[in-house]
Structures are given as C-alpha cells and as structure tokens.
Scaffold this active site. Structure first.
Site, short mmCIF file in Angstrom:
data_model
loop_
_atom_site.label_atom_id
_atom_site.label_comp_id
_atom_site.label_asym_id
_atom_site.label_seq_id
_atom_site.Cartn_x
_atom_site.Cartn_y
_atom_site.Cartn_z
CE1 TYR A 207 64.46 -1.20 7.33
CE2 TYR A 207 64.99 -3.37 8.87
CZ TYR A 207 64.77 -1.61 7.86
OH TYR A 207 66.86 -1.23 8.20
CB CYS A 208 60.38 -1.90 1.28
SG CYS A 208 59.08 -2.30 1.10
CB THR A 209 58.88 3.23 1.88
OG1 THR A 209 60.88 2.66 1.50
CG2 THR A 209 58.63 4.01 1.79
N GLY A 211 55.79 -1.98 1.87
CA GLY A 211 55.45 -2.83 2.28
C GLY A 211 55.22 -4.03 0.82
CB ILE A 238 59.62 2.44 7.33
CG1 ILE A 238 60.80 2.09 6.68
CG2 ILE A 238 60.15 3.53 8.05
CD1 ILE A 238 61.58 1.89 6.05
#
Length: 604
Positions: A207-209, A211, A238
């Site tokens: 996961y990241c901010t 995508g 997220i």
C-alpha cells in the site's frame, strides 16, 4: 460537498502517450481556464496529476479528462479541503502556481535509473479497499483467483517514506508488517533487493498514499521471478481506504499527503507520531522542520522548535554516529539543546560539520574522490579544479589520500647519455619540501617502509606496471570503511586510474559492505580492472559512469580497451560510457561535462 468549496484532485494513469505536445496543451489550457493550481507530470508512459481548485472546477476537469479515451478507467480521487494559504507549506507543495512538466519518469522509482525499465503491466493485482480490509480482517480466509490463502505467508509492505510512516500506517495483529524506513522512494528497490528473502514465497500486500508507487514497486518485486508472483496492492491507496472506512479500519494515525493539507486522518484522533527531540506525541508537519544534514522532514513539537532549529533525523543518527544521539526533554526541561554550535562540537571531524547545509539549502550529492597511483589528495584536487567548479551546484567533491605511502624515486637509465638522474652538481629537492605520494594497491614486493630520501627506481618506467600492483586491497578497504564512518555518508565515488580500479573493487563486493560502504553510483575515469578474485564472474550491479579516451594511444597509461573491459564487468543497462578524444584526464568541456551532469542529476 458544496461546489463552491475548495478541493484537491489526485489521479494517475499509465498509458503509452505518443503526442506529449498535444497533452501538454490540453492541461495548460484546461487548468488555466478553470483556475486550477498544482502539479501535472507528463511522460511517454502516462500522467500523474495533483491539482486544487473549486470543486465545481475540478469536476469539470474530470469530465474533460474522461472525454479522452486515453484516460479510460482512471481512478480520480477528489476530496474537499481548506483553501491553501500563501505560506511556506503551499509554496513547498506547489499549490501557489500551476506546474506542468514533461518528465522521463512519473515517479522516480530507483536510485538505479539505468536499469531496464519496468513493465507496469506486470504490477501486482489490485485489491479494492473492501477486499484489502477483508484480507486483514481474516488473514486465514480463502480468496478466489489466487488471492492470499495462508496468514503465515502473508506480509504487509508499506511502500512509503519514513516521514510518512511516522504519522500513520496499517496495523493488523495477525499480519507481519514491513516498514522499509526509507528516506526517499528511490531507495525502495535497494531495500527490496536486500530483504528479498522476507518476500520470497510470501503473499505480499502493498500500500501507499494513492496507488502509483505500488504500481512500480509491485512490478519490481514480480520481476524477480519464481517465488515473487503473489503481490497485491491496495487500489486507490490509503486515501480510498479511509473513504471506505472513515473510522480508520486497520489504519492507525494519519495519511501523509503531498499537498497543502499535509495529512488526512480518520475519525480516530489517536496520534502515532512523536517529537524527534522530546518524544512527546506529535504528528504535525506544518512547521516543515527538516534534518540539518539530509533535509528529510522531521517531527519537532512547538516547545522544542523554540529551543533549537538544528535537527538530526533517525536515519542520519543511525548512519552518522559522530553526531551523537538527539537530546531528550525530561520533566519539561531541555537538558541539552542540539543547536548549530553543538553540531560543530559533537562532530569528531570539523570537516563534517562544515558540510552541513543551511536550513533552506538544497542537498548536494557528496562524492568521495580517489586519486591515481603515485598521487595525493592535494594534487588530484588541483587537477580536478575545473570539474569541481562546474559541479559545485549539484555535488560536493571530497578528496582523501590513499593509505599506502610511496617512496620518493627518480628514473635513471644505465647509459650516461640517456641519464634521467639530476645533472652533475644538482640535487633532488629535500623530501621534506615535497608532498608525499600514495597508492591504493601496490606491488607484491612493496615493503611498506618508506625511506626518508630519494632513491633511483629499480627499473625503467613500465606503462603496464599497474597490472602487477595487486597487493594492499585489504588495507585500503579497512581505510575506506573508516573514512565512510568518519566523513560519510557519501552518495558515490569518483575514482581516477588506480582510484577507479579501487572503486570498482568496492562495487564488486556487493552486499558484503552493506551498512559500511553504501554507494548509489560510481564514476570511473581511465579505469581498469585489477586481476583479483573479487571481480569474479558475476556482473556488478551498481550504476556507473565510465570516462576514458576513445582512440588507442590517446591515453598512454590506460588503454581504451582496458577501460572498456572494466565497463563490461557492470550489469547491462547499469552503465554509461563517455569516450573523449583526450588523454589521461577527466574532460570538462562540452558535451562531456553536460553528460557528466546528466548522469549525476539522476541521483538528486
């Protein structure tokens, strides 16, 4: 949401773009007509957009984008927010103007930009926020279509930077979570390489901010082949997860964002972050405090900001032990404050403290320079003065002497008419008036004891003598480890002739030197490969720039084919070659200087 409210829009799209000029014109016209501010990045491989404006204007922009078939299936993330103030946060995040740029990469994924480009089509499978939550909620639950099936094989991987994960991250008690703790996204591939065994055979949930970083990182993991096939990523990042689970779900703390909002939280107001100085709960980056050395954002509470404006982040504390530890605040009183004067006192070497950039200065690359055989730091610095001057805006060159001190010698032919010795009645200058010469490797018969006076060389000058100078590597290696510990960190090494051979040997060590000598790149000038076992048969995986004379005979000491062979020992796609028409020098004319700068800018 009222259409008169202010909002922020984020989206990205990987696609083949053949006409960048037309796309640039579209964004320039559309964003300006709608009054949108922010960042638009265009590349031959897609777009990455973060813009702000009135919600009604952002919705019109989305409609215009959707009318282009290129953006079919794009996930546009729109959120209301406060209007950006004309302060340093808005300026730093680029929300006081519209910036549209054509770039090579939408996100700079790697400090190894010369490696073969990733196929984003090989990225991990997308999981919706609900699917992602379901996996974490019941890690043992079977999922269809090759989804994670065994909680013992399931790992969570955070693809973000340390300053982001400080204030918020996913936490699932039944799932192992991996936080790389990286300074910048381009450090992630190295972390993956070094920790691949933690991922091999596992089901990896990334996961990241928003995508986009997972697209690149998941493709990189999957490119490793067997054992790395099962990679999954949170679609929409997220941000989409918190929209779906406003109470935070499995996410704790706040989501760091790269716009004037700074961070976005859930209804759960718990604070994960802590002040770097006193350790109190704190997660507000609005003051934009940064590490005095590496410029990474740090969390410093209001009280501690009043007492000091010089900070050393966790990573610099870890890798630069000469700074000492960050002082703590106990019982509301600051025992010792680490200000700029303290930094100069704590550093064991005054050279280090002088390297500390000013609070607002952009960070330069630090490059350790290794001279050639029978040279020294002073002479190499003098010969490199033009290079140093032309690189001063992006790099700082640090020159050091090699550890093997050489005797003073002069050549003397056996025949009197060809004598190279000082003429009758003349004498060589006293050794105390001459600067000592050094080497990184020496001949096998080198005794190590240096005589105080001049002596005649025991044989005529041999242009191939470097081939027999194969001893002393262990001494030089230990010496360089000490230099990296005391004067580092360094981003890369520039080596000339024998210094280049030494730098290449360091690269060939691979992971053996991890944590002691960490290199992002090397520049090898008139280099050659020492015939040592350390080179082995395995290609060297380190970004490298090779600079040498193009025509045989131009460099009378190191031939072009010798330097070209050294370049061939580096992994395909991992090296750049600059051939010039001069001799045993580092060229600083155009276009060579432009090519050197282009190589270095990849690492800024």
């Amino acid at each position: 949401m009222s259409k008169d409210e202010y909002g922020v829009l984020l989206y990205y799209k990987f696609a083949s773009i053949t006409d960048l000029n037309s796309l640039f014109s579209f964004y320039h016209s559309n964003c300006n007509s709608l009054g949108l501010l922010g960042r638009v990045r265009l590349s031959p491989n897609g777009v990455n957009v973060t813009v702000g404006g009135l919600l009604s204007a952002l919705e019109k922009h989305i409609e215009a984008v959707k009318s282009n078939s290129l953006f079919q299936g794009t996930d546009s993330k729109l959120a209301s927010s406060h209007h950006p103030l004309n302060d340093k946060v808005a300026v730093e995040c680029g929300f006081t103007s519209l910036s549209i740029r054509v770039v090579k990469e939408l996100v700079t994924f790697s400090s190894y930009p010369l490696l073969n480009p990733l196929e984003v089509s090989n990225a991990g499978r997308h999981l919706s926020a609900a699917e992602f939550h379901s996996v974490l909620q019941s890690a043992r639950q079977l999922m269809k279509n090759g989804s994670p099936t065994d909680d013992k094989q399931l790992v969570l991987l955070d693809a973000r930077n340390l300053y982001e994960t400080r204030i918020g991250k996913f936490h699932a008690p039944s799932v192992e979570t991996l936080d790389p703790g990286i300074r910048q996204y381009s450090d992630l591939p190295s972390w993956i390489d070094d920790n691949s065994e933690l991922l091999r055979g596992k089901h990896v949930l990334m996961y990241c901010t928003g995508g986009i970083r997972c697209e690149m990182a998941s493709a990189y993991i999957r490119s490793k082949g067997a054992g790395f096939e099962n990679v999954f990523q949170l679609y929409g990042g997220i941000q989409r997860y918190l929209e779906q689970f406003p109470d935070g779900g499995f996410f704790r703390g706040k989501n760091f964002v790269f716009d004037h909002r700074i961070s976005v939280g859930s209804s759960d107001t718990s604070i994960m972050g802590a002040c770097l100085i006193c350790g109190s709960s704190y997660d507000n980056y609005s003051s934009r405090c940064r590490c005095t050395h590496c410029r990474i954002l740090v969390l410093v509470c209001d009280s501690c900001q009043i007492k000091s404006d010089a900070y050393v982040c966790e990573l610099c504390q870890k890798h630069r032990m000469d700074f000492g530890s960050i002082p703590s605040v106990e019982d509301g009183e600051l025992a010792t404050v680490l200000d700029k004067n303290d930094l100069k006192t704590v550093c064991s070497d005054s050279k280090i403290s002088s390297q500390l950039p000013s609070r607002n200065a952009p960070r330069k690359l630090r490059i350790l320079c290794l001279h050639g055989f029978r040279q020294n730091a002073s002479s190499f610095k003098g010969r490199s003065a033009s290079l140093d001057k032309k690189l001063k805006s992006i790099a700082e060159l640090v020159f050091i002497d090699a550890p093997h001190e050489l005797p003073f010698i002069y050549q003397s032919c056996t025949e009197a008419k060809n004598s190279c010795a000082p003429p009758s009645g003349q004498h060589a200058p006293p050794p105390e008036n001459c600067k000592r010469k050094y080497a990184w490797s020496v001949a096998s018969d080198f005794g190590g004891k240096v005589e105080a006076d001049w002596k005649i060389a025991n044989q005529p000058f041999d242009p191939l003598q470097y081939q027999g100078q194969t001893d002393g590597f262990d001494v030089s290696l230990a010496y360089l480890k000490k230099m990296f510990s005391e004067q580092g960190p360094f981003d890369g090494i520039l080596g000339f002739s024998q210094g280049a051979a030494m730098a290449a040997l360091l690269c060939a060590q691979g992971d053996k030197l991890k944590g002691e000598i960490d290199l992002r790149f090397v520049i090898l000038c008139s280099g050659f490969a020492l015939p040592l076992a350390d080179f082995g048969q395995k290609p060297i995986n380190c970004p490298s720039l090779h600079i040498f004379g193009s025509d045989p005979g131009k460099d009378r000491q190191i031939t072009s084919h010798t330097s070209r062979y050294l370049a061939s020992r580096f992994e395909d796609g991992c090296s750049v070659i600059i051939e010039h028409e001069f001799g045993h020098i580092i060229p600083t004319r155009s276009p060579y200087m432009d090519n050197i700068k282009d190589f270095l800018r990849r690492f800024l």
